[in-house]
Write a protein that holds these residues in place. Structure first.
Motif, PDB file in Angstrom:
ATOM      1  N   TYR A  34       0.898  -1.313   0.043  1.00 10.55           N
ATOM      2  CA  TYR A  34      -0.177   0.007   0.036  1.00 10.55           C
ATOM      3  C   TYR A  34       0.939   1.312   0.150  1.00 10.55           C
ATOM      4  CZ  TYR A  34      -3.999  -3.123   1.297  1.00 10.55           C
ATOM      5  OH  TYR A  34      -4.784  -4.075   1.482  1.00 10.55           O
ATOM      6  N   VAL A  82      -1.859   6.533 -11.615  1.00 10.25           N
ATOM      7  CA  VAL A  82      -0.855   6.790 -10.402  1.00 10.25           C
ATOM      8  C   VAL A  82       0.532   6.429 -10.985  1.00 10.25           C
ATOM      9  CG1 VAL A  82      -0.215   5.900  -8.155  1.00 10.25           C
ATOM     10  CG2 VAL A  82      -2.786   6.177  -8.934  1.00 10.25           C
ATOM     11  N   GLY A 114       0.555   1.333  -9.895  1.00  9.15           N
ATOM     12  CA  GLY A 114      -0.397   1.224  -8.886  1.00  9.15           C
ATOM     13  C   GLY A 114      -2.025   1.567  -9.192  1.00  9.15           C
ATOM     14  N   LYS A 115      -2.873   1.205  -8.244  1.00  8.42           N
ATOM     15  CA  LYS A 115      -4.064   1.629  -8.504  1.00  8.42           C
ATOM     16  C   LYS A 115      -4.858   2.281  -7.582  1.00  8.42           C
ATOM     17  CE  LYS A 115      -8.303  -1.330  -9.082  1.00  8.42           C
ATOM     18  NZ  LYS A 115      -9.026  -2.467  -9.190  1.00  8.42           N
ATOM     19  N   LEU A 116      -5.385   3.412  -7.549  1.00 10.78           N
ATOM     20  CA  LEU A 116      -5.975   3.968  -6.410  1.00 10.78           C
ATOM     21  C   LEU A 116      -7.216   3.314  -5.952  1.00 10.78           C
ATOM     22  CD1 LEU A 116      -6.605   7.966  -6.201  1.00 10.78           C
ATOM     23  CD2 LEU A 116      -8.456   6.170  -5.361  1.00 10.78           C
ATOM     24  N   ILE A 121      -3.323   3.411  -2.276  1.00  5.70           N
ATOM     25  CA  ILE A 121      -3.056   3.195  -3.487  1.00  5.70           C
ATOM     26  C   ILE A 121      -2.669   1.521  -3.180  1.00  5.70           C
ATOM     27  CG2 ILE A 121      -1.561   3.415  -5.557  1.00  5.70           C
ATOM     28  CD1 ILE A 121      -1.749   6.355  -4.832  1.00  5.70           C
ATOM     29  N   ILE A 169      -0.928  12.021  -9.109  1.00  5.72           N
ATOM     30  CA  ILE A 169      -2.104  11.177  -9.184  1.00  5.72           C
ATOM     31  C   ILE A 169      -2.865  12.138 -10.467  1.00  5.72           C
ATOM     32  CG2 ILE A 169      -4.173  10.488  -8.336  1.00  5.72           C
ATOM     33  CD1 ILE A 169      -2.937  10.378  -5.521  1.00  5.72           C
TER      34      ILE A 169
END
Length: 386
Positions: free
Chosen positions: A211, A240, A254-256, A274, A293
């Motif tokens: 994270y 991201v 990454g993925k929010l 994230i 972002i």
């Protein structure tokens, strides 16, 4: 007398001629002043992505603190510090002699109880035959039946106790509850450990995913939400990019996940979490990073280079533009977000206007201008690309 008078007239004539000549030379010098060279940039509307650059901290995807489930002396450490371990892998061996003795004792007690159940069952069968012939009383039969059921309950209780003792024996080998990277040994061989211990024996962290917790001030968060509601910016699928201390992106993607609903009362920040695929293990728990972002886009943004921005003595923001007559005019503008090496102009400038980027400080009143098209330097372009 006339001779001297003529001489004075000649001197006065020569002085007047010299003064007229100097005035003429000054006018020629002023007329011949070279034009000021300025580089201009034509403002255009274009869609841009609003990229927020925010501080963040890395946290492990899962953390398991290894604690004993039975008490005893640590006999062996079965892992290498700093290595990757798998779920179920043996980590510590706790002395199990007492636990093994308990298991064997319970097994013997269980066997005796099971033998008693067999005896009472056989006896109860005979009593059923004798009862029909009135060879025994009903009370004696009932007592035997009760003893039989009691013996069966004792067997069930002893089986449960034996299962628990076997689990305790199994727990004497401490195993990894998750896969991940294990840290340093916090309990050495020979140490006495127990179920009530608050100190962990070791810590495992899963870091193939991590994270990244981003901190954003509530004022900036509200500003973006307000812009989205007013329609000045459009919502897009968040993207991201994780940056290292030199501002270069990591390979990890990454993925929010979400924005927290709580605001930190001490800092006034909200947390944006994230989830990052960290297969290369570039990111380690506790690291401080920065995150770009992209959550919104301005469809018709007017950008100007940062170098074109000027400030007057009162601190107001201005730019110098070239009008249709080729004259330089100073205009006040309002700036929005910084975008790469440019700024978004929110008011004061229209698309198509020519903005002076270089040379504005050289412009004198009523001076002619030599206008060139501004070309960003390679260093500026590379800086803007990040």
């Amino acid at each position: 007398m006339n001779k001297h008078f003529h001489l004075k007239l000649c001197v006065l004539g020569m002085s007047a001629a010299m003064l007229m000549g100097c005035k003429k030379n000054a006018e020629e010098i002023q007329t011949e002043q070279p034009p000021a060279v300025v580089s201009v940039f034509t403002a255009q509307q274009q869609p841009i992505h609003l990229i927020e650059n925010l501080p963040a901290r890395v946290a492990a995807y899962r953390i398991a603190e290894i604690r004993p489930q039975v008490g005893g002396i640590v006999e062996k450490v079965l892992f290498t510090q700093g290595s990757d371990v798998k779920t179920g892998q043996s980590l510590f061996k706790i002395n199990s002699d007492i636990l093994q003795a308990d298991v064997e004792s319970n097994q013997a007690t269980l066997q005796r109880a099971q033998a008693e159940v067999i005896r009472l069952k056989s006896l109860l069968g005979r009593y059923e035959q004798l009862l029909s012939s009135h060879a025994i009383s009903q009370q004696e039969y009932n007592n035997t039946e009760t003893a039989y059921h009691q013996a069966k309950a004792d067997v069930a209780q002893l089986k449960a106790a034996l299962t628990r003792q076997k689990l305790n024996l199994k727990y004497s080998t401490v195993t990894a509850p998750i896969s991940g990277r294990i840290g340093q040994i916090l309990v050495t061989e020979g140490a006495l450990v127990g179920q009530a211990d608050t100190k962990a024996m070791a810590v495992i962290q899963q870091i193939n995913q991590v994270y990244v917790d981003v901190k954003q001030s509530i004022s900036e968060y509200e500003k973006l939400q307000e812009a989205l509601q007013q329609g000045t910016v459009s919502d897009v699928q968040p993207q991201v990019v994780i940056l290292n201390s030199q501002g270069k992106p990591y390979q990890a993607k990454g993925k929010l996940l979400f924005s927290d609903t709580n605001v930190d009362p001490d800092t006034g920040d909200v947390t944006i979490r994230i989830l990052v695929n960290n297969s290369q293990q570039e990111l380690l728990p506790g690291m401080y990073v920065r995150v770009n972002i992209n959550r919104a886009v301005i469809d018709n943004a007017i950008l100007i280079p940062e170098r074109a921005i000027q400030h007057d003595i009162s601190g107001k923001t201005n730019v110098t533009v070239i009008n249709s007559q080729g004259q330089a005019i100073v205009k006040p503008v309002q700036l929005g977000q910084r975008y790469q090496s440019n700024y978004v102009v929110t008011s004061g400038l229209s698309a198509g206007e020519k903005v002076v980027v270089e040379g504005a400080e050289r412009i004198q009143p009523d001076q002619k201008l030599k206008i060139k098209i501004w070309q960003p330097s390679v260093a500026t372009s590379e800086k803007g690309a990040h």
